[in-house]
Scaffold this motif. Structure first.
Motif, mmCIF file in Angstrom:
data_model
loop_
_atom_site.group_PDB
_atom_site.id
_atom_site.type_symbol
_atom_site.label_atom_id
_atom_site.label_comp_id
_atom_site.label_asym_id
_atom_site.label_seq_id
_atom_site.Cartn_x
_atom_site.Cartn_y
_atom_site.Cartn_z
ATOM 1 N N ARG A 90 0.844 -1.190 0.000
ATOM 2 C CA ARG A 90 0.000 0.000 0.000
ATOM 3 C C ARG A 90 0.883 1.244 0.000
ATOM 4 O O ARG A 90 1.907 1.303 0.673
ATOM 5 C CB ARG A 90 -0.906 0.018 1.233
ATOM 6 C CG ARG A 90 -1.746 1.293 1.335
ATOM 7 C CD ARG A 90 -2.271 1.506 2.742
ATOM 8 N NE ARG A 90 -2.721 2.865 2.915
ATOM 9 C CZ ARG A 90 -3.987 3.258 2.831
ATOM 10 N NH1 ARG A 90 -4.923 2.381 2.581
ATOM 11 N NH2 ARG A 90 -4.310 4.523 3.002
ATOM 12 N N PHE A 91 0.463 2.227 -0.773
ATOM 13 C CA PHE A 91 1.189 3.489 -0.876
ATOM 14 C C PHE A 91 0.187 4.632 -0.712
ATOM 15 O O PHE A 91 -0.837 4.675 -1.405
ATOM 16 C CB PHE A 91 1.868 3.630 -2.240
ATOM 17 C CG PHE A 91 2.748 2.470 -2.619
ATOM 18 C CD1 PHE A 91 4.115 2.514 -2.412
ATOM 19 C CD2 PHE A 91 2.212 1.336 -3.206
ATOM 20 C CE1 PHE A 91 4.932 1.456 -2.775
ATOM 21 C CE2 PHE A 91 3.016 0.271 -3.573
ATOM 22 C CZ PHE A 91 4.378 0.332 -3.353
ATOM 23 N N ASP A 92 0.473 5.557 0.184
ATOM 24 C CA ASP A 92 -0.391 6.720 0.368
ATOM 25 C C ASP A 92 0.066 7.872 -0.530
ATOM 26 O O ASP A 92 1.261 8.052 -0.764
ATOM 27 C CB ASP A 92 -0.375 7.183 1.827
ATOM 28 C CG ASP A 92 -1.124 6.222 2.736
ATOM 29 O OD1 ASP A 92 -2.131 5.652 2.292
ATOM 30 O OD2 ASP A 92 -0.682 6.025 3.883
ATOM 31 N N VAL A 93 -0.903 8.626 -1.022
ATOM 32 C CA VAL A 93 -0.590 9.855 -1.741
ATOM 33 C C VAL A 93 -0.371 10.933 -0.683
ATOM 34 O O VAL A 93 -1.290 11.255 0.075
ATOM 35 C CB VAL A 93 -1.726 10.250 -2.694
ATOM 36 C CG1 VAL A 93 -1.394 11.560 -3.411
ATOM 37 C CG2 VAL A 93 -1.973 9.135 -3.710
ATOM 38 N N PRO A 94 0.829 11.504 -0.577
ATOM 39 C CA PRO A 94 1.135 12.402 0.543
ATOM 40 C C PRO A 94 0.406 13.734 0.424
ATOM 41 O O PRO A 94 0.229 14.281 -0.666
ATOM 42 C CB PRO A 94 2.648 12.594 0.439
ATOM 43 C CG PRO A 94 2.940 12.408 -1.022
ATOM 44 C CD PRO A 94 1.979 11.355 -1.493
ATOM 45 N N ALA A 95 0.003 14.249 1.581
ATOM 46 C CA ALA A 95 -0.611 15.578 1.600
ATOM 47 C C ALA A 95 0.415 16.641 1.268
ATOM 48 O O ALA A 95 0.116 17.639 0.601
ATOM 49 C CB ALA A 95 -1.237 15.843 2.970
ATOM 50 N N GLU A 96 1.644 16.441 1.745
ATOM 51 C CA GLU A 96 2.738 17.371 1.453
ATOM 52 C C GLU A 96 3.819 16.593 0.718
ATOM 53 O O GLU A 96 4.304 15.559 1.201
ATOM 54 C CB GLU A 96 3.298 17.960 2.738
ATOM 55 C CG GLU A 96 4.480 18.893 2.555
ATOM 56 C CD GLU A 96 4.090 20.224 1.920
ATOM 57 O OE1 GLU A 96 4.988 20.995 1.574
ATOM 58 O OE2 GLU A 96 2.870 20.478 1.778
ATOM 59 N N ILE A 97 4.193 17.024 -0.454
ATOM 60 C CA ILE A 97 5.105 16.279 -1.316
ATOM 61 C C ILE A 97 6.552 16.518 -0.898
ATOM 62 O O ILE A 97 6.994 17.666 -0.748
ATOM 63 C CB ILE A 97 4.903 16.677 -2.787
ATOM 64 C CG1 ILE A 97 3.517 16.220 -3.254
ATOM 65 C CG2 ILE A 97 5.981 16.073 -3.680
ATOM 66 C CD1 ILE A 97 3.151 16.704 -4.631
ATOM 67 N N ASP A 98 7.283 15.433 -0.707
ATOM 68 C CA ASP A 98 8.718 15.493 -0.454
ATOM 69 C C ASP A 98 9.423 15.642 -1.804
ATOM 70 O O ASP A 98 9.266 14.794 -2.688
ATOM 71 C CB ASP A 98 9.176 14.216 0.240
ATOM 72 C CG ASP A 98 10.649 14.236 0.618
ATOM 73 O OD1 ASP A 98 11.386 15.103 0.111
ATOM 74 O OD2 ASP A 98 11.053 13.372 1.412
ATOM 75 N N PRO A 99 10.179 16.708 -1.999
ATOM 76 C CA PRO A 99 10.860 16.893 -3.292
ATOM 77 C C PRO A 99 11.711 15.701 -3.710
ATOM 78 O O PRO A 99 11.922 15.483 -4.904
ATOM 79 C CB PRO A 99 11.720 18.141 -3.053
ATOM 80 C CG PRO A 99 11.006 18.888 -1.969
ATOM 81 C CD PRO A 99 10.420 17.835 -1.084
ATOM 82 N N ALA A 100 12.177 14.923 -2.728
ATOM 83 C CA ALA A 100 13.003 13.758 -3.056
ATOM 84 C C ALA A 100 12.221 12.707 -3.832
ATOM 85 O O ALA A 100 12.820 11.859 -4.500
ATOM 86 C CB ALA A 100 13.578 13.149 -1.782
#
Length: 881
Positions: free
Chosen positions: A404-414
């Protein structure tokens, strides 16, 4: 006649029989260990009837049974308890055939006569069905028993004497499968790594040779141990060992789909995956039904899985440690995935896990593989976002893993790929799967399969502050520090030992967006510079809220150990002010909310950075609790794999006494008892909360002593986790006591490998009194909370076209698009298997027909016959000439 074109027919045609495997198992094609133990009896008398040498029979190849014409014969039929009343049950054969069944599991016992068997086989043959002739009894000698002498005697006196004149007839050779014994073999083992199957395997090897010496070339069916349910008896090369002992290479493995090893979809798929690796056909002899038995199975699910399905198989031509490939699917529309999630089923060849010693000279091995698999998204502007990566060392071997992978609320540039600087979660057009060598060794190679690319809708956060505009603190204030907003972060340089971040009602309306009447999850993305590393051991943090006209103070401790100096980290905590605010009505008047950060030494030269505050309502996402017994040791037979772990000179001796595990110890002993083969119990899952139960008997001599006992796990990477200290003050000495231990998400050690199977499970003890104590009914119950959302996008790979549509998006290292297009193909997710459902007509809840002539079907019977995956929908004729 119009032939049905079923999914498994398409699949096997695409995969071809030559790719089915079976000749490269742990034992080679010619490596038969010619063990005739126990002795199978005398040589065949010269006057014994023998099947004709040249008469064609059904055969097997890889995981499939073939008819005499060489076509795959996928059995679809019913079990008929012929022995119970032969003169009545013979009348059921034609009604069974009328359902469209192509097979009958004909149950016989020692009382069935030669003429009765001949009559039944004749009617079955006249109705163009396969007869799976199965020897059973009342459980006194064969079924659920493990005495080899009883089985050898039955083969000699029944199969090869009483019935051989019938079975040797030429007209039956291409129509009969002999199921040597119904559910014979050891019970209470259920562990692939156990040595408890050796007599079972040796006995069947001898009997296979006995049938072949008698001239039979037709398929021989071997029932699983454990009353037919324990498919583990065939694993770890034992299926291939049986096949190597068969000169005709014509065996079928069988199991009964009943009990706790078959009671959900994941278990069925796991068993199927493990059995398929033996390269021997598998048939489900019988299966239970919904709402029947202690562990009811879903018969509709079993029939669904029996139809089989396929997945994407990638055999990458690795050349360098930097190799990688991205495969991508287009949606055909734009999807908003803000706050959403994705999932993927993944299977990796065992070699990718790269098992290594945990320390020089250690006998313990743990997975160390770095090969990675990830999911990623593409937005309308062509930007790519990697959602997360799982490494091979985080996956379980020889089985499918649900990732399972969550779509992040805040994107990590990495996680932005291919030079992207932003990503629009509201406008997603593609989903992809990335496979990367990631520095793997040259020996890590083989098949990687994936299936079921699902996307789930998001539940937007209750509140988000992202600090994307320089100078805009978004109504957040900072005390005890000089603060400013720049470069997408709230930056605070401490001027005191404590820093307070807060938003307040008098500073704006942002706090009014948050409904504190619910339990909320908070994620703060924070960067703690390296110069704060020396403060970390003394740091403390509190989440706080103030409510009502009186500004009542409420706080919750937050662990700063989540922070890693010099790295961005997600600080996560839960606020439940709804349970603490008094009076309760004050919860609706929020005055202030924030985070306190103390134990800081000053001066500091670098600011603490906060990239975002995200507040979520977990109740807004539909979830369900999945609770399941993952493992249970009842000690009905033997010690079930529990052994002296050999720790600290422990001198414990273990035995099964009256159906319990008895530990005999000298005075002052201390050590551990471990289920040595626990890592083969695929069902144990640390993904959620667990409950561990056991019954303990301590003799009165232990009362008032310093004896102690605790239960423990060791993870797949050998991290020790003692979780269950037995309260000796609560023990009733001289009696059985039930103990129960709860394990929650917060209890697991930080580096405990929760995705892997455990290496150890058992109990430690110390300060013993000379004597014996006992343990029984050890049970692990899993309690996982999973999403109950329906996917908004689903991509399976049921047909070759779906695999063709999966495009190569990019390659890295030495790989190129052409080779990676060639590398992908169809591979089995679930290998289709045959079945003969329980039971045509009897007096139990499993009866299919309400009478022998099938004039009316039960509700379950109607589903078995007429259901979407039942006999009519999935049975195709078997060719006999």
């Amino acid at each position: 006649m119009k032939m049905k074109l079923l999914p498994w027919v398409v699949m096997t045609g695409a995969l071809t029989l030559s790719a089915c495997g079976g000749s490269d198992g742990l034992l080679g094609e010619d490596n038969d260990v010619d063990m005739m133990y126990p002795e199978a009896g005398a040589e065949d008398p010269a006057d014994r009837p023998r099947p004709p040498e040249s008469e064609p029979t059904m055969t097997t190849v890889g995981p499939f049974v073939l008819d005499v014409a060489g076509n795959i014969a996928m059995l679809r039929g019913v079990t008929l308890e012929f022995y119970s009343n032969p003169s009545l049950m013979i009348d059921a054969i034609e009604p069974v055939a009328a359902t469209g069944a192509n097979a009958v599991r004909l149950m016989v016992n020692k009382d069935v006569t030669e003429d009765e068997l001949d009559g039944a086989l004749s009617v079955i043959a006249n109705n163009n069905m396969v007869a799976v002739v199965t020897l059973t009894d009342d459980g006194s000698a064969l079924q659920c028993q493990e005495d080899p002498n009883s089985l050898i005697d039955a083969v000699n006196t029944l199969w090869l004497d009483k019935w051989i004149a019938v079975l040797a007839q030429d007209r039956f050779q291409g129509r009969v499968i002999i199921n040597i014994a119904d559910g014979w073999g050891p019970t209470g083992v259920f562990s692939a790594a156990s040595l408890g199957y050796q007599d079972y395997i040796d006995t069947y090897k001898a009997l296979i040779r006995r049938f072949r010496d008698a001239g039979f070339k037709l398929p021989l069916m071997i029932d699983a141990a454990g009353c037919g349910q324990d498919f583990n008896a065939f694993l770890v090369g034992r299926g291939q060992e049986l096949l190597s002992a068969d000169p005709e290479k014509n065996l079928v493995l069988a199991a009964d789909g009943d009990g706790q090893r078959w009671d959900n979809t994941d278990k069925i798929i796991s068993a199927n995956t493990l059995l398929a690796q033996e390269g021997v056909p598998f048939v489900m002899n019988a299966f239970g039904g919904s709402e029947t038995g202690e562990f009811p199975v879903d018969h509709n699910d079993i029939m669904l899985q029996a139809a089989g399905n396929v997945a994407v198989s990638v055999d990458t031509p690795w050349s360098s440690a930097e190799d990688g490939v991205g495969y991508v699917n287009a949606f055909g529309e734009v999807i908003d995935l803000s706050g959403g999630a994705s999932s993927l089923d993944v299977f990796m060849d065992r070699r990718y896990l790269e098992f290594m010693r945990v320390a020089p000279g250690s006998s313990n091995y743990a997975p160390n593989g770095t090969t990675g698999i990830a999911m990623y998204l593409i937005d309308t502007n062509g930007n790519r976002l990697r959602l997360g990566t799982f490494l091979a060392r985080e996956l379980r071997e020889n089985t499918w893993n649900k990732l399972r992978f969550d779509v992040p609320a805040e994107i990590d540039p990495a996680n932005l790929m291919s030079g992207a600087t932003e990503f629009d979660q509201t406008a997603v057009t593609h989903v992809g799967v990335e496979i990367m060598a990631n520095g793997k060794s040259d020996s890590a190679k083989g098949e990687i399969k994936f299936d079921n690319m699902n996307l789930f809708p998001g539940v937007p956060p209750v509140y988000t502050a992202q600090f994307n505009t320089d100078g805009d603190a978004e109504q957040w204030m900072v005390d005890g520090a000089d603060s400013w907003v720049a470069e997408g972060s709230l930056q605070a340089l401490p001027t005191a030992g404590q820093v307070n971040y807060q938003m307040a009602s008098w500073n704006g309306d942002a706090i009014g967006q948050i409904d504190f009447s619910k339990t909320l999850n908070v994620t703060v993305r924070m960067f703690l510079p390296d110069e704060y590393a020396g403060d970390l051991s003394n740091m403390w943090m509190n989440a706080f809220g103030q409510f009502g006209e009186g500004w009542s103070w409420n706080s919750i401790s937050v662990s700063p150990s989540q922070l890693v100096p010099g790295e961005w980290a997600d600080l996560k905590y839960t606020v439940n002010f709804n349970e603490t605010v008094q009076p309760p009505s004050d919860i609706y008047t929020a005055q202030a909310f924030g985070l306190q950060f103390g134990g800081i030494t000053t001066p500091k030269s670098e600011p603490i950075l906060i990239d975002s505050f995200v507040i979520e309502d977990p109740s807004a996402r539909p979830t369900k609790v999945v609770t399941d017994t993952q493992y249970k040791a009842t000690f009905s037979s033997g010690t079930e794999g529990f052994v002296n772990a050999g720790w600290d000179g422990g001198q414990v001796e273990l035995a099964n006494v009256d159906g319990a595990l008895q530990a005999s110890v000298p005075a002052g002993d201390g050590g551990a008892v471990n289920k040595a083969d626990v890592n083969s119990v695929q069902e144990i899952n640390f993904g959620g909360n667990l409950t561990v139960k056991a019954n303990i008997f301590l003799p009165e001599a232990f009362s008032g002593t310093d004896f102690w006992m605790t239960f423990f796990f060791q993870s797949g990477s050998w991290q020790h986790f003692a979780f269950g200290e037995v309260d000796m003050t609560a023990m009733n000495y001289g009696e059985w006591n039930e103990v129960e231990f709860e394990i929650t998400d917060d209890d697991y050690p930080a580096d405990f490998a929760r995705t892997l199977s455990p290496q150890m499970f058992g109990f430690q003890y110390g300060n013993t009194v000379a004597g014996e104590f006992m343990v029984d009914d050890i049970e692990i119950v899993g309690d996982r909370i999973v999403d109950d959302l329906q996917p908004i996008y689903q991509q399976g790979f049921d047909i070759a076209g779906a695999v063709d549509d999966l495009a190569v998006d990019f390659t890295t290292g030495a790989l190129d698009a052409g080779s990676m297009l060639t590398a992908k193909s169809l591979g089995f997710h679930v290998v289709p298997f045959g079945w003969t459902a329980s039971t045509w007509y009897d007096t139990t809840a499993l009866t299919i027909a309400e009478d022998v002539l099938g004039e009316a079907l039960t509700e379950r019977g109607d589903q078995v016959v007429n259901g979407p995956n039942g006999i009519i929908a999935t049975s195709i004729p078997v060719m006999f000439e």
